[in-house]
Design a protein around this motif. Structure first.
Motif, mmCIF file in Angstrom:
data_model
loop_
_atom_site.group_PDB
_atom_site.id
_atom_site.type_symbol
_atom_site.label_atom_id
_atom_site.label_comp_id
_atom_site.label_asym_id
_atom_site.label_seq_id
_atom_site.Cartn_x
_atom_site.Cartn_y
_atom_site.Cartn_z
ATOM 1 N N SER A 1 0.848 -1.184 0.000
ATOM 2 C CA SER A 1 0.000 0.000 0.000
ATOM 3 C C SER A 1 0.885 1.235 0.000
ATOM 4 C CB SER A 1 -0.944 -0.018 1.206
ATOM 5 O OG SER A 1 -0.230 0.038 2.409
ATOM 6 N N GLY A 2 0.270 2.388 -0.071
ATOM 7 C CA GLY A 2 1.012 3.632 -0.146
ATOM 8 C C GLY A 2 1.677 3.982 1.168
ATOM 9 N N GLY A 3 2.687 4.764 1.106
ATOM 10 C CA GLY A 3 3.479 5.151 2.264
ATOM 11 C C GLY A 3 4.940 5.001 1.891
ATOM 12 N N ILE A 4 5.780 5.766 2.518
ATOM 13 C CA ILE A 4 7.202 5.767 2.169
ATOM 14 C C ILE A 4 7.834 4.388 2.361
ATOM 15 C CG2 ILE A 4 7.988 6.545 4.437
ATOM 16 C CD1 ILE A 4 9.422 7.549 0.958
ATOM 17 N N ALA A 5 7.294 3.573 3.249
ATOM 18 C CA ALA A 5 7.845 2.229 3.468
ATOM 19 C C ALA A 5 7.704 1.338 2.235
ATOM 20 C CB ALA A 5 7.186 1.574 4.670
ATOM 21 N N ALA A 6 6.904 1.762 1.265
ATOM 22 C CA ALA A 6 6.754 0.983 0.025
ATOM 23 C C ALA A 6 8.088 0.853 -0.708
ATOM 24 C CB ALA A 6 5.703 1.630 -0.881
ATOM 25 N N ILE A 7 9.043 1.734 -0.437
ATOM 26 C CA ILE A 7 10.349 1.632 -1.104
ATOM 27 C C ILE A 7 11.078 0.347 -0.704
ATOM 28 C CG2 ILE A 7 10.585 4.128 -1.391
ATOM 29 C CD1 ILE A 7 12.633 4.069 0.929
ATOM 30 N N GLU A 8 10.660 -0.283 0.395
ATOM 31 C CA GLU A 8 11.268 -1.541 0.832
ATOM 32 C C GLU A 8 10.691 -2.762 0.117
ATOM 33 O OE1 GLU A 8 13.870 -1.747 2.843
ATOM 34 O OE2 GLU A 8 13.909 0.418 3.123
ATOM 35 N N THR A 9 9.603 -2.598 -0.613
ATOM 36 C CA THR A 9 8.906 -3.735 -1.221
ATOM 37 C C THR A 9 9.796 -4.578 -2.132
ATOM 38 O OG1 THR A 9 6.843 -2.502 -1.042
ATOM 39 C CG2 THR A 9 6.826 -4.426 -2.472
ATOM 40 N N LYS A 11 12.961 -5.124 -1.949
ATOM 41 C CA LYS A 11 13.882 -5.871 -1.076
ATOM 42 C C LYS A 11 13.150 -6.999 -0.358
ATOM 43 C CE LYS A 11 16.542 -1.709 -0.103
ATOM 44 N NZ LYS A 11 16.828 -0.739 0.947
ATOM 45 N N ILE A 12 11.939 -6.736 0.073
ATOM 46 C CA ILE A 12 11.138 -7.770 0.748
ATOM 47 C C ILE A 12 10.824 -8.901 -0.230
ATOM 48 C CG2 ILE A 12 8.904 -8.251 1.838
ATOM 49 C CD1 ILE A 12 9.035 -5.261 2.861
ATOM 50 N N ALA A 13 10.450 -8.553 -1.447
ATOM 51 C CA ALA A 13 10.146 -9.572 -2.464
ATOM 52 C C ALA A 13 11.372 -10.438 -2.738
ATOM 53 C CB ALA A 13 9.660 -8.903 -3.747
ATOM 54 N N ARG A 14 12.526 -9.822 -2.873
ATOM 55 C CA ARG A 14 13.760 -10.580 -3.123
ATOM 56 C C ARG A 14 14.078 -11.506 -1.946
ATOM 57 N NH1 ARG A 14 16.133 -11.565 -7.561
ATOM 58 N NH2 ARG A 14 18.178 -11.353 -6.663
ATOM 59 N N GLU A 15 13.880 -11.016 -0.745
ATOM 60 C CA GLU A 15 14.151 -11.833 0.445
ATOM 61 C C GLU A 15 13.192 -13.019 0.509
ATOM 62 O OE1 GLU A 15 16.483 -12.692 3.816
ATOM 63 O OE2 GLU A 15 16.809 -11.241 2.209
ATOM 64 N N LEU A 16 11.934 -12.805 0.196
ATOM 65 C CA LEU A 16 10.965 -13.907 0.154
ATOM 66 C C LEU A 16 11.386 -14.950 -0.881
ATOM 67 C CD1 LEU A 16 7.665 -11.876 0.425
ATOM 68 C CD2 LEU A 16 8.369 -13.677 2.002
ATOM 69 N N ARG A 17 11.845 -14.488 -2.031
ATOM 70 C CA ARG A 17 12.287 -15.417 -3.072
ATOM 71 C C ARG A 17 13.508 -16.207 -2.620
ATOM 72 N NH1 ARG A 17 13.572 -12.596 -7.906
ATOM 73 N NH2 ARG A 17 13.958 -14.653 -8.752
ATOM 74 N N ARG A 18 14.386 -15.600 -1.835
ATOM 75 C CA ARG A 18 15.551 -16.325 -1.304
ATOM 76 C C ARG A 18 15.117 -17.503 -0.432
ATOM 77 N NH1 ARG A 18 17.615 -10.897 -0.696
ATOM 78 N NH2 ARG A 18 19.175 -10.594 -2.285
ATOM 79 N N TYR A 19 13.958 -17.374 0.182
ATOM 80 C CA TYR A 19 13.410 -18.447 1.012
ATOM 81 C C TYR A 19 12.594 -19.439 0.185
ATOM 82 C CZ TYR A 19 14.813 -16.567 5.506
ATOM 83 O OH TYR A 19 15.548 -16.161 6.587
ATOM 84 N N GLY A 20 12.540 -19.234 -1.117
ATOM 85 C CA GLY A 20 11.846 -20.165 -1.997
ATOM 86 C C GLY A 20 10.404 -19.820 -2.296
ATOM 87 N N ILE A 37 6.755 0.075 -11.004
ATOM 88 C CA ILE A 37 6.309 -1.261 -11.396
ATOM 89 C C ILE A 37 7.475 -2.116 -11.892
ATOM 90 C CG2 ILE A 37 4.980 -2.520 -13.154
ATOM 91 C CD1 ILE A 37 2.730 -0.574 -12.749
ATOM 92 N N LYS A 38 8.380 -1.540 -12.656
ATOM 93 C CA LYS A 38 9.497 -2.328 -13.195
ATOM 94 C C LYS A 38 10.360 -2.918 -12.079
ATOM 95 C CE LYS A 38 9.834 -0.179 -17.725
ATOM 96 N NZ LYS A 38 9.227 -1.200 -18.504
ATOM 97 N N SER A 39 10.623 -2.167 -11.031
ATOM 98 C CA SER A 39 11.428 -2.708 -9.929
ATOM 99 C C SER A 39 10.660 -3.805 -9.184
ATOM 100 C CB SER A 39 11.876 -1.609 -8.962
ATOM 101 O OG SER A 39 10.771 -1.025 -8.317
ATOM 102 N N LEU A 40 9.349 -3.667 -9.092
ATOM 103 C CA LEU A 40 8.532 -4.690 -8.431
ATOM 104 C C LEU A 40 8.465 -5.961 -9.269
ATOM 105 C CD1 LEU A 40 5.666 -2.374 -7.149
ATOM 106 C CD2 LEU A 40 7.542 -3.354 -5.797
ATOM 107 N N GLU A 41 8.359 -5.807 -10.590
ATOM 108 C CA GLU A 41 8.355 -6.977 -11.477
ATOM 109 C C GLU A 41 9.704 -7.684 -11.436
ATOM 110 O OE1 GLU A 41 4.977 -5.757 -14.763
ATOM 111 O OE2 GLU A 41 7.076 -5.270 -15.210
ATOM 112 N N TRP A 42 10.774 -6.908 -11.438
ATOM 113 C CA TRP A 42 12.111 -7.502 -11.354
ATOM 114 C C TRP A 42 12.264 -8.276 -10.048
ATOM 115 C CZ3 TRP A 42 15.799 -6.453 -7.599
ATOM 116 C CH2 TRP A 42 17.032 -7.084 -7.790
ATOM 117 N N ALA A 43 11.858 -7.673 -8.952
ATOM 118 C CA ALA A 43 12.033 -8.305 -7.640
ATOM 119 C C ALA A 43 11.190 -9.558 -7.470
ATOM 120 C CB ALA A 43 11.708 -7.302 -6.533
#
Length: 165
Positions: A1-9, A11-20, A37-43
């Motif tokens: 959702s919106g908020g400055i913490a969205a910039i971490e999304t 990194k969170i997606a990549r970390e989840l993928r590291r866990y499979g 969107i491009k950074s989110l699709e990449w992650a």
């Protein structure tokens, strides 16, 4: 959702993928003011969903949902059953299917202390399959955990929930 913490999304997606995990990202329009969107699709290595389409991707088929950052807006919409975009509709579908939903609160303390927001959080907490990840308290705000801590905590909730089945 919106908020400055969205910039971490990403990194969170990549970390989840590291866990499979397979990661699918559903966004609010507000979140796209902070991350692209491009950074989110990449992650995530998957298309990003903004709005429900005829493909019904908003119907929850996932094992669990992580709502991060969970702002006052998305908490209130979730508690009240508001389906204004792909993200909020997915949350309602998950709630309707008793899929584990884990919220990571991020907001100013004045918002979390609002009687209305507090009531909405309590409404969600009463559901057996809904969990809240504790936030970091800094500068009068509820801040998102580091991506590695957030994913570890999320994984703990999901593993615990799967053992109850």
């Amino acid at each position: 959702s919106g908020g400055i913490a969205a910039i971490e999304t990403p990194k969170i997606a990549r970390e989840l993928r590291r866990y499979g995990a397979q990661v699918f990202i559903f966004v609010t329009k507000k979140s796209l003011e902070f991350v692209g969107i491009k950074s989110l699709e990449w992650a995530s290595q998957n298309p990003v969903v903004e709005e429900p389409t005829g493909l019904a991707e908003h119907i929850c088929t996932m094992d669990a949902l992580l709502v991060a950052p969970a702002t006052a807006d998305i908490i209130s919409k979730s508690a009240l059953g508001i389906c204004s975009d792909g993200a909020t509709t997915l949350i309602q579908s998950a709630l309707g299917l008793n899929t584990p939903v884990v919220f990571s609160l991020t907001m100013h303390n004045s918002l979390i202390n609002s009687p209305i927001i507090a009531e909405n959080i309590q409404k969600l907490r009463k559901m057996n399959h809904v969990h809240f990840i504790p936030s970091r308290q800094e500068e009068g705000k509820q801040k998102i955990l580091s991506p590695d801590s957030l994913v570890l905590t999320f994984s703990h909730f999901i593993n615990k929930a799967s053992k109850k089945k």
